[in-house]
Enzyme design. Sequence first.
Site, mmCIF file in Angstrom:
data_model
loop_
_atom_site.group_PDB
_atom_site.id
_atom_site.type_symbol
_atom_site.label_atom_id
_atom_site.label_comp_id
_atom_site.label_asym_id
_atom_site.label_seq_id
_atom_site.Cartn_x
_atom_site.Cartn_y
_atom_site.Cartn_z
ATOM 1 N N ALA A 14 0.822 -1.226 0.000
ATOM 2 C CA ALA A 14 0.000 0.000 0.000
ATOM 3 C C ALA A 14 0.852 1.269 0.000
ATOM 4 O O ALA A 14 0.332 2.364 0.200
ATOM 5 C CB ALA A 14 -0.950 -0.008 1.192
ATOM 6 N N ARG A 38 7.259 -2.549 2.386
ATOM 7 C CA ARG A 38 8.591 -2.515 3.028
ATOM 8 C C ARG A 38 8.978 -1.113 3.449
ATOM 9 O O ARG A 38 9.729 -0.928 4.392
ATOM 10 C CB ARG A 38 9.645 -3.063 2.051
ATOM 11 C CG ARG A 38 9.512 -4.534 1.750
ATOM 12 C CD ARG A 38 10.309 -4.910 0.530
ATOM 13 N NE ARG A 38 9.832 -4.160 -0.630
ATOM 14 C CZ ARG A 38 10.316 -4.259 -1.852
ATOM 15 N NH1 ARG A 38 11.328 -5.075 -2.092
ATOM 16 N NH2 ARG A 38 9.815 -3.538 -2.840
ATOM 17 N N ASP A 60 8.443 -7.441 4.748
ATOM 18 C CA ASP A 60 8.645 -7.938 3.387
ATOM 19 C C ASP A 60 7.713 -9.129 3.169
ATOM 20 O O ASP A 60 7.794 -10.125 3.883
ATOM 21 C CB ASP A 60 10.118 -8.356 3.228
ATOM 22 C CG ASP A 60 10.450 -8.772 1.803
ATOM 23 O OD1 ASP A 60 9.556 -9.254 1.082
ATOM 24 O OD2 ASP A 60 11.629 -8.621 1.421
ATOM 25 N N TYR A 153 7.484 -12.754 -15.157
ATOM 26 C CA TYR A 153 6.417 -11.908 -14.602
ATOM 27 C C TYR A 153 5.046 -12.445 -15.033
ATOM 28 O O TYR A 153 4.154 -12.646 -14.205
ATOM 29 C CB TYR A 153 6.588 -10.446 -15.057
ATOM 30 C CG TYR A 153 5.458 -9.574 -14.545
ATOM 31 C CD1 TYR A 153 5.333 -9.303 -13.184
ATOM 32 C CD2 TYR A 153 4.482 -9.063 -15.420
ATOM 33 C CE1 TYR A 153 4.268 -8.539 -12.710
ATOM 34 C CE2 TYR A 153 3.427 -8.302 -14.942
ATOM 35 C CZ TYR A 153 3.324 -8.045 -13.584
ATOM 36 O OH TYR A 153 2.266 -7.304 -13.110
ATOM 37 N N LYS A 157 1.829 -14.152 -12.804
ATOM 38 C CA LYS A 157 0.449 -13.655 -12.816
ATOM 39 C C LYS A 157 -0.522 -14.726 -13.318
ATOM 40 O O LYS A 157 -1.695 -14.720 -12.932
ATOM 41 C CB LYS A 157 0.368 -12.368 -13.644
ATOM 42 C CG LYS A 157 1.117 -11.197 -12.988
ATOM 43 C CD LYS A 157 0.611 -10.912 -11.574
ATOM 44 C CE LYS A 157 1.213 -9.676 -10.946
ATOM 45 N NZ LYS A 157 0.696 -9.378 -9.611
ATOM 46 N N GLY A 184 -4.480 -4.146 -17.085
ATOM 47 C CA GLY A 184 -3.452 -3.882 -18.096
ATOM 48 C C GLY A 184 -2.658 -2.644 -17.718
ATOM 49 O O GLY A 184 -2.482 -2.341 -16.537
ATOM 50 N N THR A 188 1.670 3.691 -12.425
ATOM 51 C CA THR A 188 2.005 3.614 -10.986
ATOM 52 C C THR A 188 3.530 3.662 -10.940
ATOM 53 O O THR A 188 4.158 4.082 -11.925
ATOM 54 C CB THR A 188 1.509 2.273 -10.406
ATOM 55 O OG1 THR A 188 2.192 1.226 -11.105
ATOM 56 C CG2 THR A 188 0.001 2.078 -10.553
HETATM 57 P P1 NDP Z 1 3.776 -0.053 -7.484
HETATM 58 O O1 NDP Z 1 5.226 -0.307 -7.740
HETATM 59 O O2 NDP Z 1 3.296 1.344 -7.501
HETATM 60 O O3 NDP Z 1 3.333 -0.746 -6.113
HETATM 61 C C1 NDP Z 1 3.813 -2.001 -5.749
HETATM 62 C C2 NDP Z 1 3.582 -2.214 -4.269
HETATM 63 O O4 NDP Z 1 4.050 -3.538 -3.935
HETATM 64 C C3 NDP Z 1 4.362 -1.235 -3.407
HETATM 65 O O5 NDP Z 1 3.550 -0.778 -2.351
HETATM 66 C C4 NDP Z 1 5.502 -2.069 -2.857
HETATM 67 O O6 NDP Z 1 5.841 -1.643 -1.547
HETATM 68 C C5 NDP Z 1 4.854 -3.450 -2.783
HETATM 69 N N1 NDP Z 1 5.875 -4.505 -2.753
HETATM 70 C C6 NDP Z 1 6.706 -4.892 -3.736
HETATM 71 N N2 NDP Z 1 7.542 -5.842 -3.280
HETATM 72 C C7 NDP Z 1 7.215 -6.058 -1.987
HETATM 73 C C8 NDP Z 1 7.718 -6.906 -0.964
HETATM 74 N N3 NDP Z 1 8.736 -7.768 -1.189
HETATM 75 N N4 NDP Z 1 7.151 -6.860 0.259
HETATM 76 C C9 NDP Z 1 6.128 -6.013 0.498
HETATM 77 N N5 NDP Z 1 5.608 -5.190 -0.406
HETATM 78 C C10 NDP Z 1 6.151 -5.207 -1.641
HETATM 79 O O7 NDP Z 1 3.014 -0.915 -8.605
HETATM 80 P P2 NDP Z 1 1.461 -1.221 -8.846
HETATM 81 O O8 NDP Z 1 0.597 -0.478 -7.923
HETATM 82 O O9 NDP Z 1 1.251 -1.091 -10.289
HETATM 83 O O10 NDP Z 1 1.464 -2.771 -8.511
HETATM 84 C C11 NDP Z 1 0.520 -3.384 -7.650
HETATM 85 C C12 NDP Z 1 0.173 -4.747 -8.219
HETATM 86 O O11 NDP Z 1 -0.478 -4.562 -9.467
HETATM 87 C C13 NDP Z 1 1.369 -5.639 -8.511
HETATM 88 O O12 NDP Z 1 1.049 -6.955 -8.116
HETATM 89 C C14 NDP Z 1 1.515 -5.558 -10.014
HETATM 90 O O13 NDP Z 1 2.113 -6.708 -10.558
HETATM 91 C C15 NDP Z 1 0.080 -5.430 -10.432
HETATM 92 N N6 NDP Z 1 -0.199 -4.874 -11.746
HETATM 93 C C16 NDP Z 1 0.282 -3.652 -12.135
HETATM 94 C C17 NDP Z 1 -0.049 -3.149 -13.387
HETATM 95 C C18 NDP Z 1 0.473 -1.851 -13.889
HETATM 96 O O14 NDP Z 1 0.514 -1.647 -15.116
HETATM 97 N N7 NDP Z 1 0.855 -0.921 -13.025
HETATM 98 C C19 NDP Z 1 -0.957 -3.877 -14.283
HETATM 99 C C20 NDP Z 1 -1.366 -5.162 -13.783
HETATM 100 C C21 NDP Z 1 -1.031 -5.609 -12.556
HETATM 101 P P3 NDP Z 1 7.347 -1.457 -0.994
HETATM 102 O O15 NDP Z 1 8.220 -1.189 -2.168
HETATM 103 O O16 NDP Z 1 7.233 -0.335 -0.029
HETATM 104 O O17 NDP Z 1 7.641 -2.758 -0.324
HETATM 105 C C1 8X3 Z 2 1.372 -5.051 -15.705
HETATM 106 C C2 8X3 Z 2 0.790 -4.938 -17.073
HETATM 107 O O1 8X3 Z 2 1.233 -5.366 -19.528
HETATM 108 O O2 8X3 Z 2 2.964 -4.217 -18.263
HETATM 109 O O3 8X3 Z 2 1.022 -6.257 -15.138
HETATM 110 O O4 8X3 Z 2 2.628 -6.564 -17.955
HETATM 111 S S1 8X3 Z 2 1.983 -5.301 -18.241
#
Ligand code: NDP
Ligand code: 8X3
Length: 254
Positions: A14, A38, A60, A153, A157, A184, A188
Amino acid sequence: MQNKLPKTILITGATSGFGRATAELFNAKGWQTIITGRRGDRLEDLARELGEFCLPLSFDISDRKAVKTAIENLPPNFNQVSVLCNNAGLALGLEGADEANIDDWDQMIDTNIKGLIYATRNILPSMVNNGEGHIINIGSVAGSYPYPGGNVYGGTKAFVSQFSLNLRADLVGKGINVTSVEPGLAETEFSLVRFKGDREKASQVYKDTRFIKPQDIAETIYWIATRPKNININKIEIMAGDQAFNPFKIVKRS
Ligand code: NDP
Ligand code: 8X3
C-alpha cells in the site's frame, strides 16, 4: 462487539500505486485499513493521512516468518479481516529469457507468488472461522497474454489467476469469496521498478496514451468487495482504453 467496528481490509503493497489508492478509497468509505509494504516511512505518512482506523505494518511479503508474525499479532481491533487484497508485487526487467537476470526471476516469484500465498494461508483460518471473508488477488493481463520480456512476470500472474480459481474450489460453502483482478497498462511506480529507477524509460511507457489510473483499480476493488453474497466475481480483466492486441509474430525464412 465486532459488529460495532467498521469492516477491515488488509492491503499488501500500500506504499504506492493500486494499493495506496485502494487504502485511500476504503478509508473514505468508512472501512478500517491495514496497510503493508517494506517502506515504513511511506506507510507512516499514509497512516497519518488515513487517521485512527488505519494500522501500518512494515514487512517484506516474501519473508514467510514475517508475514506469519504480522498476521498472528494483529491487535484485537484489527484482527477480524473481512477483505485481504493481495496486491504487493512487481516486475523486474524486460529482457528475453536467455538474457534475463535470474535474481530478478527469484524476486518476482518470491513476491508475486510466495508472498501472496503466505498472506492468504495466514489470514484464511480466521475468515473460515468467521464464515465470512473475501480474498482479492491482483493478477495482470500479463497472466493471460504473452509478450516479449514478460517471461517470469507473466508466469507469476498466470499463477495468481489459477490459484484464485483453486481457492474458490476449496472455499466454496465456507462464506469466503475469491476474485482475481487482472489489469493492463496502469501508471504507478510499476515501470520505475521494472526499469530499476530509470525515470526516463518508465515515463516513455505512459507517454501520449490513456492508461489506467490507480483510482480506477481501487474503485473496481471496492465494487467487488461490496457485491451481495449470492454472487462471486471470479475474475475481472481491465485494459487501458488505448491498449489492445497485436497479431501473432511470424518469422519469415526467406
Ligand atoms: P507499485 O510499484 O506502484 O506498487 C507495488 C507495491 O508492492 C508497493 O507498495 C511495494 O511496496 C509493494 N511490494 C513490492 N515488493 C514487496 C515486498 N517484497 N514486500 C512487500 N511489499 C512489496 O506498482 P502497482 O501499484 O502497479 O502494482 C501493484 C500490483 O499490481 C502488482 O502486483 C503488479 O504486478 C500489479 N499490476 C500492475 C499493473 C500496472 O501496469 N501498473 C498492471 C497489472 C497488474 P514497498 O516497495 O514499499 O515494499
Ligand atoms: C502489468 C501490465 O502489460 O505491463 O502487469 O505486464 S503489463
